[in-house]
Design a protein around this motif. Sequence first.
Motif, PDB file in Angstrom:
ATOM      1  N   GLN A  39     -42.955 -44.289  23.168  1.00 19.74           N
ATOM      2  CA  GLN A  39     -43.411 -42.895  23.261  1.00 19.74           C
ATOM      3  C   GLN A  39     -42.436 -41.906  22.624  1.00 19.74           C
ATOM      4  O   GLN A  39     -42.731 -40.709  22.538  1.00 19.74           O
ATOM      5  CB  GLN A  39     -43.619 -42.526  24.739  1.00 19.74           C
ATOM      6  N   LEU A  40     -41.297 -42.388  22.146  1.00 16.93           N
ATOM      7  CA  LEU A  40     -40.256 -41.480  21.679  1.00 16.93           C
ATOM      8  C   LEU A  40     -40.669 -40.648  20.466  1.00 16.93           C
ATOM      9  O   LEU A  40     -40.379 -39.449  20.409  1.00 16.93           O
ATOM     10  CB  LEU A  40     -38.972 -42.261  21.365  1.00 16.93           C
ATOM     11  N   PHE A  41     -41.325 -41.256  19.509  1.00 17.00           N
ATOM     12  CA  PHE A  41     -41.733 -40.473  18.329  1.00 17.00           C
ATOM     13  C   PHE A  41     -42.627 -39.311  18.750  1.00 17.00           C
ATOM     14  O   PHE A  41     -42.454 -38.173  18.285  1.00 17.00           O
ATOM     15  CB  PHE A  41     -42.444 -41.356  17.308  1.00 17.00           C
ATOM     16  N   ASP A  42     -43.576 -39.586  19.648  1.00 16.86           N
ATOM     17  CA  ASP A  42     -44.479 -38.528  20.114  1.00 16.86           C
ATOM     18  C   ASP A  42     -43.773 -37.504  20.978  1.00 16.86           C
ATOM     19  O   ASP A  42     -44.197 -36.345  21.039  1.00 16.86           O
ATOM     20  CB  ASP A  42     -45.657 -39.131  20.883  1.00 16.86           C
ATOM     21  N   GLN A  43     -42.696 -37.900  21.651  1.00 21.31           N
ATOM     22  CA  GLN A  43     -41.934 -36.914  22.425  1.00 21.31           C
ATOM     23  C   GLN A  43     -41.329 -35.862  21.503  1.00 21.31           C
ATOM     24  O   GLN A  43     -41.283 -34.678  21.849  1.00 21.31           O
ATOM     25  CB  GLN A  43     -40.837 -37.616  23.242  1.00 21.31           C
ATOM     26  N   LEU A  53     -39.855 -47.568  14.602  1.00 23.11           N
ATOM     27  CA  LEU A  53     -41.218 -47.247  14.187  1.00 23.11           C
ATOM     28  C   LEU A  53     -42.186 -48.373  14.530  1.00 23.11           C
ATOM     29  O   LEU A  53     -43.358 -48.131  14.815  1.00 23.11           O
ATOM     30  CB  LEU A  53     -41.256 -46.960  12.684  1.00 23.11           C
ATOM     31  N   GLY A  54     -41.696 -49.589  14.523  1.00 21.39           N
ATOM     32  CA  GLY A  54     -42.556 -50.734  14.816  1.00 21.39           C
ATOM     33  C   GLY A  54     -43.049 -50.799  16.247  1.00 21.39           C
ATOM     34  O   GLY A  54     -43.919 -51.619  16.569  1.00 21.39           O
ATOM     35  N   TYR A  55     -42.511 -49.943  17.121  1.00 20.11           N
ATOM     36  CA  TYR A  55     -42.984 -49.929  18.504  1.00 20.11           C
ATOM     37  C   TYR A  55     -44.378 -49.325  18.632  1.00 20.11           C
ATOM     38  O   TYR A  55     -44.992 -49.403  19.700  1.00 20.11           O
ATOM     39  CB  TYR A  55     -42.015 -49.144  19.398  1.00 20.11           C
ATOM     40  N   THR A  56     -44.861 -48.690  17.580  1.00 13.58           N
ATOM     41  CA  THR A  56     -46.233 -48.165  17.563  1.00 13.58           C
ATOM     42  C   THR A  56     -46.981 -48.850  16.413  1.00 13.58           C
ATOM     43  O   THR A  56     -47.058 -48.311  15.310  1.00 13.58           O
ATOM     44  CB  THR A  56     -46.241 -46.633  17.395  1.00 13.58           C
ATOM     45  N   PRO A  57     -47.507 -50.047  16.651  1.00 16.70           N
ATOM     46  CA  PRO A  57     -48.077 -50.880  15.589  1.00 16.70           C
ATOM     47  C   PRO A  57     -49.174 -50.182  14.787  1.00 16.70           C
ATOM     48  O   PRO A  57     -50.058 -49.536  15.345  1.00 16.70           O
ATOM     49  CB  PRO A  57     -48.654 -52.075  16.360  1.00 16.70           C
ATOM     50  N   GLU A  88     -44.050 -49.759   6.815  1.00 17.25           N
ATOM     51  CA  GLU A  88     -43.945 -51.165   7.246  1.00 17.25           C
ATOM     52  C   GLU A  88     -43.449 -52.092   6.143  1.00 17.25           C
ATOM     53  O   GLU A  88     -42.952 -53.177   6.438  1.00 17.25           O
ATOM     54  CB  GLU A  88     -45.320 -51.678   7.715  1.00 17.25           C
ATOM     55  N   VAL A  89     -43.594 -51.684   4.906  1.00 18.44           N
ATOM     56  CA  VAL A  89     -43.214 -52.563   3.795  1.00 18.44           C
ATOM     57  C   VAL A  89     -41.759 -53.009   3.915  1.00 18.44           C
ATOM     58  O   VAL A  89     -41.399 -54.115   3.495  1.00 18.44           O
ATOM     59  CB  VAL A  89     -43.477 -51.873   2.431  1.00 18.44           C
ATOM     60  N   PHE A  90     -40.907 -52.186   4.519  1.00 21.53           N
ATOM     61  CA  PHE A  90     -39.494 -52.535   4.655  1.00 21.53           C
ATOM     62  C   PHE A  90     -39.249 -53.559   5.757  1.00 21.53           C
ATOM     63  O   PHE A  90     -38.110 -54.002   5.935  1.00 21.53           O
ATOM     64  CB  PHE A  90     -38.661 -51.271   4.886  1.00 21.53           C
ATOM     65  N   THR A 108     -37.614 -50.798  11.099  1.00 15.94           N
ATOM     66  CA  THR A 108     -37.443 -49.455  10.558  1.00 15.94           C
ATOM     67  C   THR A 108     -37.281 -48.464  11.707  1.00 15.94           C
ATOM     68  O   THR A 108     -37.906 -48.613  12.757  1.00 15.94           O
ATOM     69  CB  THR A 108     -38.636 -49.062   9.681  1.00 15.94           C
ATOM     70  N   PHE A 109     -36.449 -47.445  11.487  1.00 10.01           N
ATOM     71  CA  PHE A 109     -36.108 -46.489  12.525  1.00 10.01           C
ATOM     72  C   PHE A 109     -36.308 -45.067  12.009  1.00 10.01           C
ATOM     73  O   PHE A 109     -36.129 -44.813  10.819  1.00 10.01           O
ATOM     74  CB  PHE A 109     -34.643 -46.641  12.947  1.00 10.01           C
ATOM     75  N   ALA A 110     -36.645 -44.155  12.913  1.00  9.96           N
ATOM     76  CA  ALA A 110     -36.786 -42.747  12.537  1.00  9.96           C
ATOM     77  C   ALA A 110     -36.009 -41.864  13.495  1.00  9.96           C
ATOM     78  O   ALA A 110     -36.070 -42.036  14.719  1.00  9.96           O
ATOM     79  CB  ALA A 110     -38.256 -42.337  12.527  1.00  9.96           C
ATOM     80  N   PHE A 111     -35.281 -40.918  12.913  1.00 13.33           N
ATOM     81  CA  PHE A 111     -34.585 -39.874  13.661  1.00 13.33           C
ATOM     82  C   PHE A 111     -35.331 -38.590  13.335  1.00 13.33           C
ATOM     83  O   PHE A 111     -35.322 -38.120  12.196  1.00 13.33           O
ATOM     84  CB  PHE A 111     -33.127 -39.817  13.212  1.00 13.33           C
ATOM     85  N   SER A 112     -36.033 -38.047  14.335  1.00 11.21           N
ATOM     86  CA  SER A 112     -36.990 -36.962  14.102  1.00 11.21           C
ATOM     87  C   SER A 112     -36.691 -35.752  14.973  1.00 11.21           C
ATOM     88  O   SER A 112     -36.148 -35.869  16.070  1.00 11.21           O
ATOM     89  CB  SER A 112     -38.410 -37.448  14.418  1.00 11.21           C
ATOM     90  N   MET A 113     -37.133 -34.586  14.473  1.00 10.87           N
ATOM     91  CA  MET A 113     -36.984 -33.328  15.209  1.00 10.87           C
ATOM     92  C   MET A 113     -38.349 -32.686  15.392  1.00 10.87           C
ATOM     93  O   MET A 113     -39.208 -32.775  14.502  1.00 10.87           O
ATOM     94  CB  MET A 113     -36.069 -32.376  14.437  1.00 10.87           C
TER      95      MET A 113
END
Length: 346
Positions: free
Chosen positions: A81-85, A98-102, A109-111, A242-247
Motif C-alpha cells: 500500500q506504500l505507493f498509494d500512501q 514496485l513488484g508488490y502491486t503486480p 517490469e522489464v528490469f 524495482t523500487f520507487a521513492f515517491s512524493m
Amino acid sequence: MKYMNRRGTLATLAVAASTLLAGHAMAQDTITLRMHQMLPAQATIPSKALLPWAQKVEKESGGKIKVQMYNTMQLGGTPPQLFDQARDGVVDLTWTVLGYTPGRFPKTEVFELPFITTTAEASSRAIQEYAETYAADEFKSVKLIAVHTHGPGLFHTKNPINRLEDLKGMKIRGGSRIINNMLTELGATPVGMPVPAVTEALSKGVLDGTTIPWEVVPAVKVQEIVHNHTTFAGANGLYNSTFAFSMNRAAYDKLPADLKKVIDNNSGIETAAMFGRAMDEGDKVGRGLAEKAGNKIVALDEAETARWRKTAADVETTWVEEVKAKGIDGAKLAAVARALIAKNSK
C-alpha cells in the motif's frame, strides 16, 4: 510607580507576544514531510540512502524542510500500500517495491526480467533514464524522486543448489510477479510475500529459500536461518526488483519555488545512482556476514549458468506477449533497457 509598572508589564507582554509570534512564524515557515517505508531503520536503504537524502534536503533547504522518518510500517498499512500512501497523501514520501502491486507498472517490469541487470548503481542509472523517457505515465500520479534496482539477484536456501535440478519443488519466496514466473519456469514453487515476512516464513518452514539480494541479508537475518547461497557466472544477475521513492504530488506542488528546487535537485538520475551505490555496498556487507557465519556460497560456472539462462528465457517471451495485449511493445522496451544497462555498466 503604578503607571511605570503598568508600562513595564505591557512592554514585557509585548516582547513576549512578539517572541511567540516570531516563533509561530518560524514554525509556519518549516515544512515537515513524513516519510514511510517498510524496513527497520538499520537496514541499508533507510540508513544509507533515505536518511542521507533527508539530511541533505534539510541542509539545502536551510532548515525550511524537516523530514520525519517512519520505519517498519509505523504509520500503518502494508508494504503493497506504500505507493498509494504517497499518491493519496496519507504520507508525503514513501519508498517501496514496485513488484508488490503486480501488473501495475508493466513497462518498468522489464528490469525484473532474468539476466538483464548488472550492478545496482549501473542498473539504477539505467532504470531512472528509462522511467523518465519510456514509463513516465506509470508515475504521473506522484512526484517521482527516483527509481532504482538492487544488485545481482541470487538464492538463499536451506539445502544447497549446485545445479538447476536442485531447485525443483523448493518453496521459494519471490518478490514480484515476474520473479514468481521465473521461479515457476525454473521448477521451484513460488511463494509471494514482502521482505519483512521472510524471516518468520523461513523459520517456520513455510519457505525452503528466498530470492533477495545480499544487501537484504542482515535486515532479515537470513544468514542465521539458511546456510547456502547460490550465485551465477557473469555480470548479470538472475533477477532483480524495482523500487520507487515517491512524493505526494500535492505536497510537492504547494512548496514555494525555492523548496521545489531543493526537491528537484535531489531527484533524478544522481539520486537513483546514490540508492544503487548503497545497494552495492550493502551487498558486500551481506555477503561478508554469510562468509563469517561459515555458510556455503556456491558460484555456478558459465556452463551451468547458461542452462539457467536458457530455461528462464521463456519468462521474457511470456512478458512480451502479456504487455502486447496492453498495447506495449515489450520487445522494444527490453532492447532499450539492455542498451541503457550496457551504457551505464561501462
